[in-house]
Write a protein that holds these residues in place. Sequence first.
Motif, PDB file in Angstrom:
ATOM      1  N   ILE A  34       0.841  -1.193   0.000  1.00 38.26           N
ATOM      2  CA  ILE A  34       0.000   0.000   0.000  1.00 38.26           C
ATOM      3  C   ILE A  34       0.876   1.243   0.000  1.00 38.26           C
ATOM      4  CG2 ILE A  34      -1.698   1.328   1.316  1.00 38.26           C
ATOM      5  CD1 ILE A  34      -2.792  -1.325   2.333  1.00 38.26           C
ATOM      6  N   TYR A  35       1.890   1.216   0.837  1.00 38.17           N
ATOM      7  CA  TYR A  35       2.792   2.365   0.912  1.00 38.17           C
ATOM      8  C   TYR A  35       3.439   2.618  -0.436  1.00 38.17           C
ATOM      9  CZ  TYR A  35       6.409   5.444   2.816  1.00 38.17           C
ATOM     10  OH  TYR A  35       7.226   6.512   3.085  1.00 38.17           O
ATOM     11  N   SER A  36       3.903   1.542  -1.039  1.00 38.78           N
ATOM     12  CA  SER A  36       4.550   1.673  -2.331  1.00 38.78           C
ATOM     13  C   SER A  36       3.568   2.216  -3.366  1.00 38.78           C
ATOM     14  CB  SER A  36       5.103   0.313  -2.739  1.00 38.78           C
ATOM     15  OG  SER A  36       5.029   0.133  -4.106  1.00 38.78           O
ATOM     16  N   ALA A  37       2.307   1.727  -3.330  1.00 34.47           N
ATOM     17  CA  ALA A  37       1.296   2.210  -4.280  1.00 34.47           C
ATOM     18  C   ALA A  37       1.041   3.696  -4.079  1.00 34.47           C
ATOM     19  CB  ALA A  37      -0.002   1.431  -4.113  1.00 34.47           C
ATOM     20  N   LEU A  38       0.998   4.124  -2.820  1.00 37.55           N
ATOM     21  CA  LEU A  38       0.753   5.540  -2.540  1.00 37.55           C
ATOM     22  C   LEU A  38       1.916   6.398  -3.033  1.00 37.55           C
ATOM     23  CD1 LEU A  38      -0.817   5.399   1.024  1.00 37.55           C
ATOM     24  CD2 LEU A  38      -1.942   6.038  -1.092  1.00 37.55           C
ATOM     25  N   LEU A  39       3.113   5.900  -2.822  1.00 37.34           N
ATOM     26  CA  LEU A  39       4.285   6.638  -3.297  1.00 37.34           C
ATOM     27  C   LEU A  39       4.258   6.772  -4.818  1.00 37.34           C
ATOM     28  CD1 LEU A  39       7.274   5.244  -1.217  1.00 37.34           C
ATOM     29  CD2 LEU A  39       6.403   7.554  -1.187  1.00 37.34           C
ATOM     30  N   GLU A  40       3.952   5.640  -5.462  1.00 34.23           N
ATOM     31  CA  GLU A  40       3.913   5.642  -6.926  1.00 34.23           C
ATOM     32  C   GLU A  40       2.847   6.618  -7.423  1.00 34.23           C
ATOM     33  OE1 GLU A  40       5.361   3.697  -9.407  1.00 34.23           O
ATOM     34  OE2 GLU A  40       6.632   2.387  -8.200  1.00 34.23           O
ATOM     35  N   THR A  41       1.682   6.562  -6.786  1.00 34.05           N
ATOM     36  CA  THR A  41       0.588   7.426  -7.221  1.00 34.05           C
ATOM     37  C   THR A  41       0.954   8.892  -7.025  1.00 34.05           C
ATOM     38  OG1 THR A  41      -0.928   5.697  -6.504  1.00 34.05           O
ATOM     39  CG2 THR A  41      -1.899   7.809  -7.059  1.00 34.05           C
ATOM     40  N   SER A  42       1.565   9.206  -5.900  1.00 36.86           N
ATOM     41  CA  SER A  42       1.953  10.589  -5.644  1.00 36.86           C
ATOM     42  C   SER A  42       2.942  11.082  -6.695  1.00 36.86           C
ATOM     43  CB  SER A  42       2.607  10.718  -4.273  1.00 36.86           C
ATOM     44  OG  SER A  42       1.689  10.423  -3.283  1.00 36.86           O
ATOM     45  N   THR A  43       3.961  10.260  -6.931  1.00 33.37           N
ATOM     46  CA  THR A  43       4.954  10.649  -7.918  1.00 33.37           C
ATOM     47  C   THR A  43       4.297  10.830  -9.285  1.00 33.37           C
ATOM     48  OG1 THR A  43       6.432   9.221  -6.686  1.00 33.37           O
ATOM     49  CG2 THR A  43       7.253  10.081  -8.742  1.00 33.37           C
ATOM     50  N   SER A  44       3.436   9.872  -9.626  1.00 34.27           N
ATOM     51  CA  SER A  44       2.761   9.940 -10.917  1.00 34.27           C
ATOM     52  C   SER A  44       1.905  11.184 -11.025  1.00 34.27           C
ATOM     53  CB  SER A  44       1.888   8.710 -11.132  1.00 34.27           C
ATOM     54  OG  SER A  44       2.661   7.554 -11.132  1.00 34.27           O
ATOM     55  N   GLU A  45       1.222  11.523  -9.931  1.00 32.28           N
ATOM     56  CA  GLU A  45       0.346  12.692  -9.970  1.00 32.28           C
ATOM     57  C   GLU A  45       1.153  13.932 -10.322  1.00 32.28           C
ATOM     58  OE1 GLU A  45      -1.376  13.899  -6.248  1.00 32.28           O
ATOM     59  OE2 GLU A  45      -1.953  15.801  -7.133  1.00 32.28           O
ATOM     60  N   HIS A  46       2.268  14.107  -9.624  1.00 32.80           N
ATOM     61  CA  HIS A  46       3.066  15.302  -9.875  1.00 32.80           C
ATOM     62  C   HIS A  46       3.627  15.296 -11.295  1.00 32.80           C
ATOM     63  CE1 HIS A  46       2.463  16.533  -5.908  1.00 32.80           C
ATOM     64  NE2 HIS A  46       3.185  15.595  -5.339  1.00 32.80           N
ATOM     65  N   ALA A  47       4.041  14.113 -11.749  1.00 36.02           N
ATOM     66  CA  ALA A  47       4.566  14.024 -13.108  1.00 36.02           C
ATOM     67  C   ALA A  47       3.466  14.359 -14.109  1.00 36.02           C
ATOM     68  CB  ALA A  47       5.123  12.637 -13.362  1.00 36.02           C
ATOM     69  N   ALA A  48       2.264  13.814 -13.871  1.00 34.36           N
ATOM     70  CA  ALA A  48       1.144  14.069 -14.783  1.00 34.36           C
ATOM     71  C   ALA A  48       0.798  15.547 -14.791  1.00 34.36           C
ATOM     72  CB  ALA A  48      -0.077  13.249 -14.365  1.00 34.36           C
TER      73      ALA A  48
END
Lengths: 137, 297
Positions: B236-250
């Motif tokens: 879950i932590y990893s998914a949240l990190l990925e999503t956060s990074t992706s959000e900023h990149a997007a």
Amino acid sequence: MAVNIHLEVVTPEKIVVSEEAQIVASPGSLGEFGVLSGHTPFLTTLKTGMIRYTDANEKEHFVFVSGGFAEALPDKVTVLAESAERRSDIDLGRAKEALERAQKRLAEERAREDIDFNRARASLERATFRIRIAGLS
Amino acid sequence: MATLKDIQLKIAAVKKTRQITKAMNMVAASRLRGAQTGMDAFRPYAGKFAEVLGSLAQRAGEETNPLLVPKEDVKNVHVVLCTSDRGLCGGFNFNLIEKANAFMKEKAGADIAFSFTNFGKKGRDWCRKEKLQIDSEHLGVVGTSFGFNIASTVGKNLVDAFLSDTYDEVYIVYAEFVSMARQIPVLQQLLPIPPIETEEAEESAAAGAYLPEHICEPSTDALLADMLPRNVYTQIYSALLETSTSEHAARMMAMDNATKACNDMLENLTLIYNKARQAAITAELMDIVGGAEALKG
């Protein structure tokens, strides 16, 4: 001089300790254990508590750990914990607040042995250890 | 045709928009760096964790832990949907929600009930609109610097619900950060924990043949029982990190495109403005020349 072992304490958020140590004592779930260089490969879960280690300059360090496990190898100790803090990084004020909150909740919910009770007890344990470690000299 | 004044106003407005999109781009860029630092900091933990778990799973009987055993009758499916709190990031949230939606359509059967844990406002709003059952929601997590405790709290609830048969299967939908230009929505099964992949085991075997001779305390099975829930939190932590990074990149990409679009518009508008100005001057000249001719008589 004794041969040193490499100690690594890692949390999901950062690497807390990565240092050479002479001896490492950690709170295993079946009791505290000490590791010197040349230890048999060993894997155990950890209790909430304190890791003590002596660095190459004979200086003793204390690290708070909670929720994790440790792997000891002949030349290396790796601790994976959900939270870990060096003694100097412990936020004493926050720990004291957490302690009070947990005590209050425990007093209220003594009758019930449910999840919240367990959670409060775990948080009480963490707070107590943090305070105790922060108070060490 | 628009008057000169109108065009000037329009140009000023577009310039202001460009300023905002540029600023947002830069904010997203700096947040992205923060998020990537978080991912980098997590990597040592995740790597070691997977290695130890892989070698333990190899040694322990796989069917011993209830978290590993699929349920025979799957009725309650739970989805953890990670989206961002805020918009202005292109198709980012839409793609994630589509992924969840497609999964529900594919899975939908006679008596399967879906429920949701929402990270992020956009996903929550979608669930509300679709009248889906929301069991818990967490706003202000994705895209910020959050701690591991949020993942372990949510993860613990999921594990408990799985063990008490409230949920029969738990999935997580998140955005995997592939590169600055590419973030793909991913659906992953959290519970029951899918069989731990053999490639991990192979890797760990390659990394150190020492693993099989470990002394384990309290016991291999007990260690595994302790580590499996943690594995869920870690994911879950990893998914949240990925999503956060992706959000900023997007958002960076979206704002970059917006800034480019502003530039194009400005170019066009300036062209139109110059043309209009030239036309006005020509018209004035014609007037003067016409007047002079008339005076000559």
